[in-house]
Write an enzyme that holds these catalytic residues in place. Structure first.
Site, PDB file in Angstrom:
ATOM      1  N   TYR A  57       0.846  -1.193   0.000  1.00  0.00           N
ATOM      2  CA  TYR A  57       0.000   0.000   0.000  1.00  0.00           C
ATOM      3  C   TYR A  57       0.881   1.243   0.000  1.00  0.00           C
ATOM      4  CZ  TYR A  57      -4.102   2.851   0.970  1.00  0.00           C
ATOM      5  OH  TYR A  57      -5.130   3.763   0.880  1.00  0.00           O
TER       6      TYR A  57
ATOM      7  N   TYR B 118      -5.200   5.366  -7.506  1.00  0.00           N
ATOM      8  CA  TYR B 118      -5.471   5.245  -6.073  1.00  0.00           C
ATOM      9  C   TYR B 118      -6.927   4.852  -5.897  1.00  0.00           C
ATOM     10  CZ  TYR B 118      -5.654   6.210  -1.091  1.00  0.00           C
ATOM     11  OH  TYR B 118      -5.804   6.093   0.273  1.00  0.00           O
TER      12      TYR B 118
END
Lengths: 141, 407
Positions: free
Chosen positions: B310, B361
């Site tokens: 992440y 994203y």
């Protein structure tokens, strides 16, 4: 009224019944941390129960506002109208608060001077008659 | 006695775009598209789906999605806690638990974002051009625990994620000498991976380390290119039982282990919590979770062939690499500088899609999608003979992770 560092358009704090006394103390220019009366553990933000001994009894300890910069960021983007750039957001390790740190700003500081470990002192900014925000500046000798 | 493990059998996504570029389609329509594609990829029909899961306060509630999609029945619906992308792998984990325990048979995890139609993450929801309200500033009523907590951050201007996660990164630099250039290597490597991926929003825009160092400062030490993209798009992942997965033609991937959560006293992490334990502050707060994850799978960092980490901010990638034991605490900078993250010859090929920094994203669910593709041999930056993929969600917030295995 005190010296001003940030405009009125800055985001305003929100509080519930657990955290409101902290803001009421701030309005009187008292920087406090919550202290468990059973085990003396200090905490911020305020909470209804001690995370260490689970007692629900607590009082408020006023602290000096001396401390040092634990970490910081120099922000180059405004979040509010008429804001001076850049501005410094920092975590301040408070000196006499049982190890408690607080998120705040360091004002009156050049970006060249800001550093982890910088000694700072409290300066209150009155945003209005009933809202005072604790900020910090490099400690004066 | 261990149950047969759940499998991921399908992945899909909408087109990805820069924030605000998808304005003619609603966010839930985008979610429907991603879900349909993922279900088709699995070789299943929407008539097979009986569970939905999402995270990060997805606006597209499962009960409405189930009705729109015409699911015959909704037997399982789940939303993970609120702290943004930290819940991505947790949603996978919860879906896996649902199918492993018979609560549902086919669960789709989805995430859709149309930032132009709601608010742009980078602004924290504030409009910096708005004039001040006529009323004098005062303490407002917090109608949630979250808002009461934010009361200790926002009066100081701490409202942008780029500023919040600069705080632990700066502390890491102070403690270990980590440099901006080391962070830059992360951004440059992921951009190179994106350049090979036609889905990537930044695929056609190469980046050098000099470009990174010349990019504008947002919240020191975060330059623009240390920050993830702000994107519009949706993706989805289909999870079912081991038994059902065996009948499906396409490459299935086993969920070897999953874990989620936060260490003691962490709350929302550095965003609102100045009092994170000292030994935890300059970390991604994933170390305990990583230990549990390795334990469940009977694997360790050396067993990972490819990772999807992440990447909301470069510093958070670096701290996670330490949390998960790919290098020692404080050694993240040199580890990255060694070229470890490159798809081509790196010791830990990472974010082979380009990540949140350069693909899109989508709150990190696209990292799970890429994890599946990496093990199926479908990645545009393939890692040969990859058998185990780590996917992480979050860092510096309550987090989650899964280990995926090739079957």
């Amino acid at each position: 009224m005190s010296e001003r560092f940030f405009p009125d358009s800055m985001p305003q704090p929100m509080a519930d019944a657990t955290t409101l006394p902290w803001w009421q103390a701030a309005a009187e220019h008292r920087l406090v941390v919550q202290r468990c009366t059973a085990c003396q553990h200090t905490r911020l933000p305020p909470a209804p129960i001690c995370s260490e001994c689970r007692s629900t009894d607590a009082d408020w300890k006023e602290v000096s506002g001396r401390g040092e910069v634990y970490t910081y960021t120099i922000v180059h983007r405004p979040i509010a109208a008429d804001q001076e750039l850049p501005y410094v957001i920092a975590v301040i390790a408070l000196e006499d608060a049982g190890g408690v740190r607080i998120i705040s700003n360091v004002v009156d500081v050049s970006p060249d001077v800001i550093a982890v470990g910088l000694p700072v002192e409290l300066v209150w900014e009155d945003m209005s008659a009933d809202l005072a925000i604790p900020r910090f500046r490099p400690r004066r000798p | 006695m261990s149950r047969p493990k759940a499998h991921i059998v399908g992945v899909g996504e909408s087109a990805y775009a820069r924030w605000g570029k998808i304005g003619d389609v609603t966010e839930h329509a985008l979610a429907c598209q991603a879900i349909q594609r993922a279900v088709a990829d699995a070789g299943l029909s929407l008539d097979d789906v009986d569970g939905l899961a999402s995270f990060a306060e997805d606006r597209n509630e499962a009960i409405f999605m189930a009705a729109e999609l015409g699911l015959p029945a909704l037997r399982f619906a789940n939303m993970v806690w609120m702290t943004g992308g930290g819940g991505g792998c947790a949603a996978i984990s919860n879906a896996a638990m649902a199918v492993e325990t018979g609560q549902a048979e086919v669960v789709v995890v989805y995430r859709a974002l149309c930032q132009g139609q709601f608010f742009r993450f980078g602004t924290g929801g504030m409009d910096a051009s708005a004039p001040p309200k006529p009323e004098p500033p005062t303490v407002q009523h917090a109608n949630s625990l979250f808002l009461a907590s934010m009361g200790f951050a926002i009066p100081y201007g701490l409202l942008m994620a780029a500023a919040a996660y600069a705080l632990p990164t700066r502390r890491h630099m102070h403690l270990y000498g980590t440099t901006s250039a080391q962070l830059g290597h992360i951004a440059v490597t992921f951009r190179e991976h994106a350049s090979r991926n036609p889905r990537a929003v930044m695929g056609s825009r190469p980046m050098t380390l000099d470009d990174h160092q010349a990019s504008p400062m947002i919240a020191d030490p975060h330059r623009l290119f240390d920050c993830c993209l702000e994107s519009d798009g949706a993706c989805a992942v289909v999870i079912t039982t081991a038994e059902r997965a065996r009948d499906l033609a396409k490459g299935r991937v086993e969920i070897l282990a999953s874990d989620q959560g936060a260490p003691k006293g962490y709350a929302f992490g550095p965003f609102t919590n100045a009092n994170i334990a000292d030994d935890l502050y300059a970390t991604g707060a994933c170390e305990e979770m990583a230990g549990r994850l390795w334990g469940k799978a009977g694997l360790g960092p050396k067993d990972v062939d490819v990772a999807q980490i992440y990447d909301h901010f470069t510093g958070c990638v670096l701290m996670q690499l330490e949390d998960f034991g790919f290098c020692a605490r404080g050694e993240g900078g040199p580890f990255i500088e060694s070229g470890a993250l490159s798809w081509h010859g790196g010791s830990l090929p990472t974010n082979t899609h380009g990540g949140g920094l350069s693909e899109a994203y989508i709150h990190g669910l696209n990292h799970v999608v890429e994890g599946v593709r990496a093990l199926r041999g479908e990645s545009t930056s393939p890692v040969e003979n990859a058998e185990v993929c780590l996917v992480t969600s979050g860092a510096c917030v309550p987090s989650s992770a899964v280990l995926l295995g090739k079957t």
